[in-house]
Design a protein around this motif. Structure first.
Motif, PDB file in Angstrom:
ATOM      1  N   GLY A 264      83.199  25.011   4.292  1.00  0.00           N
ATOM      2  CA  GLY A 264      83.699  24.605   5.604  1.00  0.00           C
ATOM      3  C   GLY A 264      83.809  25.794   6.555  1.00  0.00           C
ATOM      4  N   TRP A 265      83.822  25.507   7.859  1.00  0.00           N
ATOM      5  CA  TRP A 265      83.782  26.576   8.848  1.00  0.00           C
ATOM      6  C   TRP A 265      85.015  27.479   8.803  1.00  0.00           C
ATOM      7  N   ASP A 266      86.188  26.931   8.529  1.00  0.00           N
ATOM      8  CA  ASP A 266      87.413  27.753   8.509  1.00  0.00           C
ATOM      9  C   ASP A 266      87.274  28.912   7.528  1.00  0.00           C
ATOM     10  N   VAL A 267      86.744  28.610   6.344  1.00  0.00           N
ATOM     11  CA  VAL A 267      86.576  29.657   5.326  1.00  0.00           C
ATOM     12  C   VAL A 267      85.465  30.617   5.746  1.00  0.00           C
ATOM     13  N   VAL A 268      84.365  30.065   6.268  1.00  0.00           N
ATOM     14  CA  VAL A 268      83.241  30.903   6.695  1.00  0.00           C
ATOM     15  C   VAL A 268      83.679  31.845   7.816  1.00  0.00           C
ATOM     16  N   GLU A 269      84.461  31.325   8.759  1.00  0.00           N
ATOM     17  CA  GLU A 269      84.931  32.142   9.890  1.00  0.00           C
ATOM     18  C   GLU A 269      85.763  33.330   9.401  1.00  0.00           C
ATOM     19  N   LYS A 270      86.662  33.060   8.454  1.00  0.00           N
ATOM     20  CA  LYS A 270      87.485  34.147   7.900  1.00  0.00           C
ATOM     21  C   LYS A 270      86.619  35.178   7.182  1.00  0.00           C
ATOM     22  N   ALA A 271      85.615  34.687   6.462  1.00  0.00           N
ATOM     23  CA  ALA A 271      84.726  35.600   5.724  1.00  0.00           C
ATOM     24  C   ALA A 271      83.941  36.491   6.679  1.00  0.00           C
ATOM     25  N   VAL A 272      83.441  35.917   7.769  1.00  0.00           N
ATOM     26  CA  VAL A 272      82.693  36.709   8.754  1.00  0.00           C
ATOM     27  C   VAL A 272      83.623  37.716   9.436  1.00  0.00           C
ATOM     28  N   GLU A 273      84.823  37.272   9.772  1.00  0.00           N
ATOM     29  CA  GLU A 273      85.787  38.164  10.426  1.00  0.00           C
ATOM     30  C   GLU A 273      86.196  39.328   9.521  1.00  0.00           C
ATOM     31  N   SER A 274      86.087  39.116   8.194  1.00  0.00           N
ATOM     32  CA  SER A 274      86.507  40.164   7.253  1.00  0.00           C
ATOM     33  C   SER A 274      85.437  41.239   7.050  1.00  0.00           C
ATOM     34  N   ILE A 275      84.228  41.018   7.583  1.00  0.00           N
ATOM     35  CA  ILE A 275      83.189  42.051   7.483  1.00  0.00           C
ATOM     36  C   ILE A 275      83.676  43.286   8.239  1.00  0.00           C
ATOM     37  N   TRP A 277      82.457  45.866   9.919  1.00  0.00           N
ATOM     38  CA  TRP A 277      82.045  46.220  11.277  1.00  0.00           C
ATOM     39  C   TRP A 277      82.400  45.141  12.295  1.00  0.00           C
ATOM     40  N   VAL A 278      82.549  43.884  11.853  1.00  0.00           N
ATOM     41  CA  VAL A 278      82.958  42.816  12.771  1.00  0.00           C
ATOM     42  C   VAL A 278      84.377  43.079  13.277  1.00  0.00           C
ATOM     43  N   LYS A 279      85.206  43.624  12.403  1.00  0.00           N
ATOM     44  CA  LYS A 279      86.586  43.959  12.806  1.00  0.00           C
ATOM     45  C   LYS A 279      86.617  45.005  13.914  1.00  0.00           C
ATOM     46  N   GLU A 280      85.594  45.858  13.926  1.00  0.00           N
ATOM     47  CA  GLU A 280      85.563  46.959  14.899  1.00  0.00           C
ATOM     48  C   GLU A 280      85.025  46.530  16.269  1.00  0.00           C
ATOM     49  N   SER A 282      84.839  44.571  19.902  1.00  0.00           N
ATOM     50  CA  SER A 282      85.861  44.175  20.878  1.00  0.00           C
ATOM     51  C   SER A 282      86.138  42.684  20.725  1.00  0.00           C
ATOM     52  N   ALA A 283      87.291  42.214  21.220  1.00  0.00           N
ATOM     53  CA  ALA A 283      87.691  40.813  21.054  1.00  0.00           C
ATOM     54  C   ALA A 283      86.645  39.863  21.633  1.00  0.00           C
ATOM     55  N   ARG A 284      86.124  40.197  22.806  1.00  0.00           N
ATOM     56  CA  ARG A 284      85.135  39.335  23.453  1.00  0.00           C
ATOM     57  C   ARG A 284      83.810  39.327  22.680  1.00  0.00           C
ATOM     58  N   ALA A 285      83.392  40.501  22.227  1.00  0.00           N
ATOM     59  CA  ALA A 285      82.149  40.600  21.457  1.00  0.00           C
ATOM     60  C   ALA A 285      82.279  39.854  20.127  1.00  0.00           C
ATOM     61  N   ARG A 286      83.446  40.003  19.488  1.00  0.00           N
ATOM     62  CA  ARG A 286      83.677  39.325  18.208  1.00  0.00           C
ATOM     63  C   ARG A 286      83.647  37.802  18.390  1.00  0.00           C
ATOM     64  N   LYS A 287      84.209  37.317  19.493  1.00  0.00           N
ATOM     65  CA  LYS A 287      84.205  35.874  19.762  1.00  0.00           C
ATOM     66  C   LYS A 287      82.777  35.354  19.897  1.00  0.00           C
ATOM     67  N   THR A 288      81.934  36.084  20.635  1.00  0.00           N
ATOM     68  CA  THR A 288      80.534  35.677  20.808  1.00  0.00           C
ATOM     69  C   THR A 288      79.794  35.687  19.475  1.00  0.00           C
ATOM     70  N   TRP A 289      80.049  36.727  18.684  1.00  0.00           N
ATOM     71  CA  TRP A 289      79.383  36.831  17.377  1.00  0.00           C
ATOM     72  C   TRP A 289      79.782  35.673  16.462  1.00  0.00           C
ATOM     73  N   LEU A 290      81.044  35.279  16.510  1.00  0.00           N
ATOM     74  CA  LEU A 290      81.516  34.160  15.694  1.00  0.00           C
ATOM     75  C   LEU A 290      80.918  32.838  16.176  1.00  0.00           C
ATOM     76  N   GLU A 291      80.771  32.685  17.489  1.00  0.00           N
ATOM     77  CA  GLU A 291      80.164  31.462  18.022  1.00  0.00           C
ATOM     78  C   GLU A 291      78.710  31.335  17.572  1.00  0.00           C
ATOM     79  N   ARG A 292      77.996  32.453  17.606  1.00  0.00           N
ATOM     80  CA  ARG A 292      76.602  32.443  17.138  1.00  0.00           C
ATOM     81  C   ARG A 292      76.545  32.210  15.628  1.00  0.00           C
TER      82      ARG A 292
END
Length: 534
Positions: A264-275, A277-280, A282-292
């Motif tokens: 499910g997306w909730d788990v996938v989203e957390k996994a992507v956010e835990s990468i 370099w994704v943590k590094e 910016s908030a706006r860039a991270r949001k776009t990356w998660l949407e893609r």
């Protein structure tokens, strides 16, 4: 020391415990609740007394189960910790001893967190996680490089202020040789785009991601154009391949998405956010990356649903085929071919994919097949008697008795029936009275006795032919002419191909089963010829 504590006084420090990706697993909590209700006893949880509260080191699932059951107190072992870093280390060590195993991603993330928190010794980290130093080094390599770059930046800034090498070394707590090496590198004129990404590279990538959205196409071309513009504006050079840099970030993200796609997306989203370099970003860039990332996850999910539907149809068709007494199973390749030929739905599916599905469910499918037993030779002779019939007719007869008829069983019976019919129809073998029609037909016992006599005569004839052949071989040996190796090999090869072609044409259903034996015989033949010097 074991004490009884109020559950309300115990703190679960989120973000500091080892399970950084999966968190508390609901299924484990439910299992513990059932065990506790049945009176099962669990070992005490472990806590660190910090000021007026108790930080949980080990026992998150046990504590959660007790809370949900409405318990007020819990037994706990007090553990001394020197600080937050020591607390983290002890929590990880306890989990590795007995807890629900950490995933590889969680182990990597925890190693990086400890490194950032101050545990810089790779050897010590390897002991904590019970991993090799090489593995730990791979986990924190980019962090070590980042620290080196930060150090170089500090050295250059102090150097610009006019401090001597020794003064810089004293102020930063490093040796003079290290300061000297840092001063020889001009980092301000180059931008490193490598994997794992540097802090400066991620800062530049964040700027780029803030300029695009989820619908943007041609990412590689836009990224290169963006870099060219920034290079012209700021006067730096790029080290590394920008396209490979971008492809590496995309590949890593997609690997994580595929790994957790079914959760499910909730788990996938957390996994992507835990990468890392994704943590590094910016908030706006991270949001776009998660949407893609979500858009890609949706396409993967759709593909998985299609594969599940194909798997369901393959199993359904396989069970239908295997449940038919007429079908004789030989191997999974043949069954895959039969399935693909049966329905139009499978025309676009590669036969190898169908075979993989069959192998995945092999136990279940063999159970279906074995529910209809294969008929034995004795059973078949009782059912069929001595009436000649072809294999298709014989299979239909066996089907009426809910039995499978293997080809070998039918062939053995068929040869017996043919031999019996030939013997009975031979005019020279019958008594004169039978030829004249003056006597009644032979009884079954007389007929069996006659067939037995015919078989003995046949064996005598075969023995006579064998002796003639032996005599002929002896004569040939006397007239033996040495055959050149090339001619012998050619003759031998032709004989092998003749035999293989015969088996493939005559017994196609057994050909694959016998293939290994054929190959073995060929190899043995080659070895014999080598040893004999031919």
């Amino acid at each position: 020391m074991i004490v009884k504590l109020k559950i309300s006084d115990i703190v679960i420090p989120q973000g500091l415990l080892p399970r950084v990706l999966t968190g508390t697993v609901a299924e484990v909590v439910e299992r513990y609740k059932e065990a506790l209700e049945l009176g099962e006893e669990f070992p005490p949880i472990k806590v660190w007394k910090r000021e007026s509260s108790y930080w949980l080191i080990d026992g998150v699932h046990r504590l959660s189960a007790l809370r949900e059951l409405g318990k007020e107190y819990v037994e706990a072992e007090l553990v001394e910790c020197k600080g937050e870093l020591d607390f983290r280390v002890k929590a990880i060590q306890e989990n590795i001893k007995h807890g629900l195993a950490l995933s590889l991603e969680e182990i990597k993330e925890n190693a990086r967190l400890l490194f950032k928190a101050g545990l810089k010794d790779v050897e010590e980290l390897a002991r904590v996680f019970k991993k090799s130093e090489r593995t730990i080094y791979r986990y924190v390599e980019d962090l070590m490089e980042e620290e080196k770059q930060n150090l170089r930046k500090q050295v250059l800034e102090l150097r610009e202020k006019g401090l001597s090498l020794q003064q810089i070394a004293d102020q930063l707590g490093i040796d003079k040789a290290t300061v000297s090496r840092c001063c020889k590198i001009d980092k301000m004129s180059k931008m490193q785009l490598s994997l794992p990404p540097t802090k400066e590279g991620l800062k530049l990538f964040s700027e780029f991601m803030e300029l695009i959205d989820v619908e943007t196409r041609g990412l590689a071309e836009r990224w290169q154009a963006f870099l060219s513009a920034r290079m012209a504006e700021r006067g730096f050079e790029i080290e590394g391949d920008p396209v490979k840099f971008l492809a590496g970030l995309i590949d890593e993200t997609r690997d994580v998405i595929k790994r957790f796609a079914e959760a499910g997306w909730d788990v996938v989203e957390k996994a992507v956010e835990s990468i890392d370099w994704v943590k590094e970003l910016s908030a706006r860039a991270r949001k776009t990356w998660l949407e893609r990332s979500k858009r890609y996850w949706e396409s993967i999910k759709e593909e998985l649903e299609k594969k599940k539907e194909i798997e369901r149809l393959v199993l359904e068709t396989a069970k239908e085929i295997l449940g038919d007494p007429v079908y004789i199973f030989s191997n999974w390749n043949n069954l895959a071919h039969a399935i693909r030929s049966k329905k139009e739905d499978f025309r676009q599916v590669v036969e190898g994919e169908i075979r993989d599905i069959l192998l995945k469910h092999s136990d279940e499918l063999l159970e279906v097949y074995n529910s209809i037993p294969e008929i034995t030779e004795e059973e078949w002779e009782q059912i069929a008697g001595k009436k000649a019939m072809n294999y298709d007719e014989a299979m239909e007869l066996a089907k009426l008795h809910n039995r499978r008829l293997p080809y070998a069983t039918w062939l053995a019976w068929h040869q017996k029936v043919e031999a019996s019919e030939r013997a009975l129809s031979s005019p020279t073998s019958l008594p004169p009275s039978d030829l004249a029609g003056s006597q009644p037909a032979l009884s079954n016992e007389e007929e069996d006795e006659w067939v037995k006599g015919w078989e003995e005569a046949w064996r005598e004839e075969q023995e006579r032919k064998k002796q003639e052949k032996q005599e002929q071989e002896k004569q040939e040996k006397k007239e033996f002419r040495p055959i050149p190796p090339e001619e012998e090999l050619e003759r031998w090869s032709e004989e092998i191909f003749r035999i293989v072609a015969f088996v493939a044409e005559k017994y196609p259903e057994y050909f694959e089963e016998w293939w290994e034996e054929i190959v073995k015989e060929v190899r043995d033949g080659i070895e014999i010829r080598k040893r004999s010097g031919r």
